[in-house]
Scaffold this motif. Structure first.
Motif, PDB file in Angstrom:
ATOM      1  N   ILE A 215       0.846  -1.197   0.000  1.00 51.21           N
ATOM      2  CA  ILE A 215       0.000   0.000   0.000  1.00 51.21           C
ATOM      3  C   ILE A 215       0.879   1.244   0.000  1.00 51.21           C
ATOM      4  N   GLN A 216       1.898   1.248   0.868  1.00 53.10           N
ATOM      5  CA  GLN A 216       2.795   2.397   0.959  1.00 53.10           C
ATOM      6  C   GLN A 216       3.579   2.603  -0.331  1.00 53.10           C
ATOM      7  N   ALA A 217       3.862   1.501  -1.034  1.00 51.68           N
ATOM      8  CA  ALA A 217       4.598   1.595  -2.294  1.00 51.68           C
ATOM      9  C   ALA A 217       3.697   1.940  -3.474  1.00 51.68           C
ATOM     10  N   GLY A 218       2.382   2.024  -3.230  1.00 53.61           N
ATOM     11  CA  GLY A 218       1.451   2.377  -4.296  1.00 53.61           C
ATOM     12  C   GLY A 218       1.155   1.252  -5.262  1.00 53.61           C
ATOM     13  N   ARG A 219       1.361   0.001  -4.822  1.00 59.86           N
ATOM     14  CA  ARG A 219       1.108  -1.132  -5.711  1.00 59.86           C
ATOM     15  C   ARG A 219      -0.286  -1.730  -5.511  1.00 59.86           C
ATOM     16  N   VAL A 220      -0.838  -1.596  -4.325  1.00 59.83           N
ATOM     17  CA  VAL A 220      -2.224  -2.013  -4.072  1.00 59.83           C
ATOM     18  C   VAL A 220      -2.921  -0.910  -3.294  1.00 59.83           C
ATOM     19  N   LYS A 221      -4.233  -0.955  -3.272  1.00 57.39           N
ATOM     20  CA  LYS A 221      -5.006   0.042  -2.530  1.00 57.39           C
ATOM     21  C   LYS A 221      -6.097  -0.645  -1.735  1.00 57.39           C
ATOM     22  N   ALA A 222      -6.388  -0.108  -0.571  1.00 56.60           N
ATOM     23  CA  ALA A 222      -7.429  -0.653   0.299  1.00 56.60           C
ATOM     24  C   ALA A 222      -8.722   0.125   0.081  1.00 56.60           C
ATOM     25  N   LEU A 223      -9.820  -0.604  -0.099  1.00 49.65           N
ATOM     26  CA  LEU A 223     -11.112   0.037  -0.363  1.00 49.65           C
ATOM     27  C   LEU A 223     -11.990   0.129   0.875  1.00 49.65           C
ATOM     28  N   ALA A 224     -11.826  -0.810   1.807  1.00 47.55           N
ATOM     29  CA  ALA A 224     -12.671  -0.826   3.007  1.00 47.55           C
ATOM     30  C   ALA A 224     -12.078  -1.812   4.003  1.00 47.55           C
ATOM     31  N   HIS A 225     -12.546  -1.736   5.243  1.00 51.82           N
ATOM     32  CA  HIS A 225     -12.104  -2.708   6.244  1.00 51.82           C
ATOM     33  C   HIS A 225     -13.295  -3.226   7.033  1.00 51.82           C
ATOM     34  N   TRP A 226     -13.088  -4.385   7.658  1.00 55.44           N
ATOM     35  CA  TRP A 226     -14.145  -5.089   8.382  1.00 55.44           C
ATOM     36  C   TRP A 226     -14.198  -4.715   9.868  1.00 55.44           C
TER      37      TRP A 226
END
Length: 323
Positions: A215-226
């Motif tokens: 996430i910090q490297a900009g390779r994936v993104k988080a949309l929501a959490h449980w």
């Protein structure tokens, strides 16, 4: 007292003396911490700094052994067959509670029983997060759900195995959102995350620690959490509940010994983990993974584990039989 009673008492005293003697010298060789997932997942990233610090406290190395497969069942089952002498520990996620319930549902012999393990301490407790690749066309949870509805079951997600801690929350999401996705199980979070980055799957649910660097490297993104509240590690990521989906799931990590381990050895392990948990340096190292330490000592963890196990058993029953 008759001769039989005297012999029984003498035998009991000998066993007690032997147990105390073993505990006094414990540990006199390296201790194995079995992680029932491949390297790179939540359990592994938490276990490594913990094991190193515990080794320093115990005066013997605590060696990580990864044994992945079947959502954690293979490794947990192996740990359950170990000798209860304190030389085999288990670092498990909340999947330890899910899998026996799933086995009962599927009418198959469980790989292990919860009664085989004694809780030492809870280390972390984080809601799972829904992540997609950074170049995915959906930027919000609603766009992701709309895409899943329009594509049918073509949209896929990875997991650590059927009924594991990456599978159950996605089943919750599909039920709450009225969508159906293709489930692609792997041997653990590490391989599932690699598959996401490599484009083999479109999404996954996992603990923050296994994707924080990406996430910090900009390779994936988080949309929501449980989770029920804002995540300190990902404060910009909204919860499902805040967007109208009443679902929650916590992926905790904890250390276990085998039932039957001498109480004095259990106490040494408890004190070692407590000392480690109180160390600011260790706290910092664990927090850097994206999952801040949320320590519970054995009695509190035992109560938490029992309550969580009951809740997860209900969740498995609600999900029902899945392939």
């Amino acid at each position: 007292m008759n001769l039989r009673c005297k012999r029984g008492t003498a035998a009991a005293l000998l066993l007690l003396g032997a147990a105390k003697s073993m505990a006094a010298g414990y540990p006199d060789r390296p201790v194995t911490m079995l992680v029932p997932f491949p390297p790179g997942g939540v359990a592994d990233t938490i276990a490594r700094p913990l094991a190193q610090a515990m080794g320093d406290k115990l005066g013997q190395p605590v060696v990580i052994e990864n044994k992945g497969g079947a959502g954690g069942a293979i490794g947990i089952g192996q740990a359950g067959r170990a000798k209860p002498d304190g030389y085999t520990l288990l670092m498990s996620l909340s999947s330890i509670s899910i899998l026996p319930a799933a086995d009962r549902l599927l009418e198959r012999k469980p790989a292990y029983q919860l009664e085989q393990f004694v809780p030492i301490a809870r280390i972390t407790a984080d809601p799972t997060v829904l992540v997609v690749r950074a170049d995915a066309p959906y930027k919000t949870l609603q766009e992701f759900i709309d895409a899943a509805k329009s594509q049918g079951s073509k949209l896929s997600y990875g997991s650590s195995g059927i009924y594991g801690t990456m599978h159950v929350p996605m089943e919750m999401l599909q039920s709450a959102a009225g969508i159906k996705m293709m489930h692609v199980p792997f041997t653990g979070a590490g391989p599932a995350v690699q598959a996401l980055v490599g484009g083999q799957v479109d999404a996954l649910a996992t603990g923050p620690s296994s994707v924080m660097q990406l996430i910090q490297a900009g390779r994936v993104k988080a949309l929501a959490h449980w989770g029920d509240e804002k995540l300190d590690s990902l404060p910009q990521v909204p919860s499902f509940k805040s967007q109208g989906y009443a679902i929650s799931f916590v992926q905790w990590s904890g250390v276990f010994a085998l039932a039957g381990t001498p109480p004095a050895v259990i106490e040494k392990l408890r004190q070692a983990v407590k000392s480690v948990a109180d160390d600011p340096g260790v706290q910092s190292r664990i927090a850097a993974t994206g999952s801040p330490l949320q320590y519970l000592d054995a009695p509190a963890f035992d109560a938490y584990w029992k309550k969580d196990s009951a809740s997860l058993a209900v969740a498995v029953e609600k999900i029902g039989k899945v392939e």
